[in-house]
Design a protein around this motif. Structure first.
Motif, PDB file in Angstrom:
ATOM      1  N   LYS A  22       5.803   3.799   6.477  1.00  0.00           N
ATOM      2  CA  LYS A  22       5.384   4.075   7.172  1.00  0.00           C
ATOM      3  C   LYS A  22       6.452   4.693   8.952  1.00  0.00           C
ATOM      4  N   VAL A  62       1.697   3.185   2.512  1.00  0.00           N
ATOM      5  CA  VAL A  62       1.145   4.134   3.584  1.00  0.00           C
ATOM      6  C   VAL A  62       1.040   3.308   5.016  1.00  0.00           C
ATOM      7  N   GLY A  63       1.080   2.438   5.085  1.00  0.00           N
ATOM      8  CA  GLY A  63       1.428   1.683   6.194  1.00  0.00           C
ATOM      9  C   GLY A  63       0.609   0.407   7.052  1.00  0.00           C
ATOM     10  N   ALA A  64      -0.237   0.346   6.226  1.00  0.00           N
ATOM     11  CA  ALA A  64      -1.507  -0.131   5.946  1.00  0.00           C
ATOM     12  C   ALA A  64      -1.608  -1.742   5.717  1.00  0.00           C
ATOM     13  N   CYS A 119       1.137  -1.155   0.344  1.00  0.00           N
ATOM     14  CA  CYS A 119       0.002   0.322  -0.127  1.00  0.00           C
ATOM     15  C   CYS A 119       0.550   1.459   0.435  1.00  0.00           C
TER      16      CYS A 119
END
Lengths: 305, 258
Positions: free
Chosen positions: B246, B222-224, B220
């Motif tokens: 992230k 974004v860290g998810a 992702c």
């Protein structure tokens, strides 16, 4: 024309729309909250959580494939206690359905984890008996009726929360597993988890994933998911949640026609974080254009030849 | 700190070597938020995964960012077909960047290896002649951004593996020389993992603080999804697995478990 009704009710839990973020692709929601309010989603299935924290597999954990990805994260997660004390209270402040996704190495692990969640205000528990990326547990349970049955039975007696069992497609007949978990008190089934796959770097002769094999997801698996959702929804009387390669509103409609009462979107979010939001708008437009008042009216309405 | 997912106009494109491209995007909201060492996730039309590319330069006045990347496969090849006037779809700015204080007690050393050279150009522009850039490349034809670093005012040392330009060999010996001369208070590094490991060991030997930008295959961005794992040891405690996208890509060199 009046605004179509997008809400669905899955074993007593009310979702404002049928789109749920799939476990493992959305963390605990906080990252995407920076782009749009989580309230727009019907629900969030949180990252697979185990009794104790897990570090996951050695990277690389991802490889791209034609129209999809292979992953082998290996259930890296902070453990159920941290989930309950930190992530859940934050998520519960939001107006969306919160689903805990749990996994375990033993039947006792599943039962203990579910028991801890029983006292919380989590809306639903999804049993991950289908993770292909851990050596112990995971798909070990989901590939046999006996395993699926044992885990569902243990969790059923550990919690009063609605239970949704997430099934693996890596079996000979997925309807048999679905029927086994239904018989043990599962309130719903969700499918499909990833298909086991492998990529090899032809220069190094090494698998791209350090775990050698991993789970395939993304648009490549969508037709397989539609077929299995159709088969399972014809075999059981509990709601089926459709997962696997859904990218847009048209895919959601297709999955629901096949028999899904709601859907989960995952890999598409990596390509476009707004994919679930756009898909909800597309579903709404489809319903308006076709003068369908309620989304639930299309569930299972495929007319087979 | 927030990020955006939008399409921005390409206002400049050039090729820096056979497979390396430089793009400038007009993206005022991203430029306003961006920090040195952060990255963007570029959409490659027709591909499932975005390509993580570090930000080379941020111009907050003009509202632009510059991206420099190498064509490594079909996805980056697809992105490299985009031209001036077209839109690039990015998620940005992402991640945790370099620590770049307004003033440093001593000198800064920048160590860049190949396509790891771009993300530290703004550091050179900030510290100018209080900064030495040690840049390593495979060969003469692979050298990029050397003139940009020189123009920024940094003393720039070029190494090539085959000796076709500058010092023959890796960045190891010029880095050692610089540290031996003393007065260095910070090292910033980005490049292949073996190089980063060597830089961290050298920094430790001289007792100089060092930050490294790591690379890992991402999902992702974004860290998810926790795909891009790296192992670190923070504050003397036990090892923990963090996310490159992230929690990084920039980490304190001393905490990274290579």
């Amino acid at each position: 024309m009046i605004k179509p009704d997008l809400s669905v009710n899955i074993c007593g839990v009310e979702f404002k729309n049928p789109v749920i973020a799939a476990s493992g692709t959305y963390g605990f929601g906080e990252e995407y909250d920076e782009l749009y309010p989580l309230e727009k989603l019907g629900g969030i299935s949180c990252k697979g959580t185990t009794l104790n924290p897990k570090d996951g597999n050695i990277p690389p954990r991802i490889a791209e494939t034609p129209s999809g990805i292979l992953n082998s994260v290996g259930l890296q997660n902070p453990g159920v206690d941290k989930f309950i004390s930190y992530h859940l209270p934050r998520l519960k402040k939001r107006d969306t359905v919160v689903i805990a996704n749990i996994a375990g190495a033993s039947v006792e692990d599943y039962a203990l984890t579910a028991q801890k969640l029983d006292d919380t205000d989590v809306d639903m528990i999804e049993l991950n008996i289908s993770c292909p990326n851990v050596k112990q547990g995971g798909a070990t349970w989901g590939v046999s009726c006996a395993g699926a049955y044992a885990v569902t039975k243990a969790v059923r007696s550990a919690t009063k929360k609605p239970i949704m069992v997430k099934l693996t497609p890596n079996v000979t007949d997925i309807t048999e597993i679905a029927k086994a978990v239904e018989a043990e008190g599962a309130d719903a089934v969700s499918l499909i988890n990833t298909l086991l796959g492998m990529r090899i770097d032809i220069k190094t002769r090494r698998p791209v994933l350090h775990n050698n094999v991993g789970g395939l997801s993304g648009p490549a698996v969508f037709p397989v998911a539609v077929r299995m959702v159709w088969q399972v929804s014809n075999a059981v009387n509990i709601p089926v949640i459709g997962i696997g390669g859904i990218s847009d509103g048209a895919d959601i409609i297709e999955m629901m026609l096949a028999g899904a009462s709601a859907v989960q979107m995952g890999t598409a979010i990596f390509t476009d974080p707004y994919a679930p939001i756009k898909a909800i708008e597309q579903v709404e437009r489809y319903l308006s254009d076709n003068r369908i008042e309620k989304i639930s009216d299309i569930v299972g309405q495929v007319e087979p030849w | 700190m927030s990020y955006f997912c939008e399409r921005y106009p390409i206002i400049e494109k050039s090729s820096l070597s056979a497979d390396i491209y430089s793009y400038t995007l007009l993206c005022p909201n991203v430029a306003a938020e961006a920090q040195t060492g952060q990255f963007v996730q570029i959409k490659a039309e027709g591909f499932t995964l975005r390509r993580p590319i570090s930000i080379c330069e941020i111009d907050k006045q003009k509202g632009t960012i510059r991206l420099v990347f190498e064509v490594r496969g079909k996805g980056t090849d697809k992105i490299s077909r985009l031209n001036v006037g077209e839109l690039m779809d990015i998620i940005a700015p992402l991640g945790h960047g370099f620590t770049v204080p307004d003033t440093l007690d001593g000198k800064a050393i920048i160590v860049g290896g190949g396509i790891g050279t771009p993300p530290m150009l703004d550091i050179a522009k900030k510290y100018k002649d209080k900064c030495t850039a040690v840049l390593g490349f495979r060969s003469f034809d692979r050298i990029i951004l050397d003139k940009d670093y020189t123009k920024a005012g940094a003393m720039t040392i070029i190494c090539t593996d085959d000796g076709s330009y500058g010092i023959k060999g890796t960045i190891a010996s010029p880095l050692d020389e610089e540290l031996k001369a003393g007065g260095v208070s910070m090292i910033y590094a980005c490049g292949p993992t073996p190089m980063l490991k060597a830089v961290v060991l050298t920094a430790e030997r001289y007792g100089v603080k060092c930050e490294v930008s790591l690379e890992q295959r991402m999902g992702c961005g974004v860290g998810a999804c926790v795909v891009c794992a790296c192992t670190v040891r923070r504050g003397g405690s036990k090892e923990q697995v963090l996310r490159v996208c992230k929690d990084g890509p920039v980490f304190d060199g001393s905490e990274v478990v290579f």
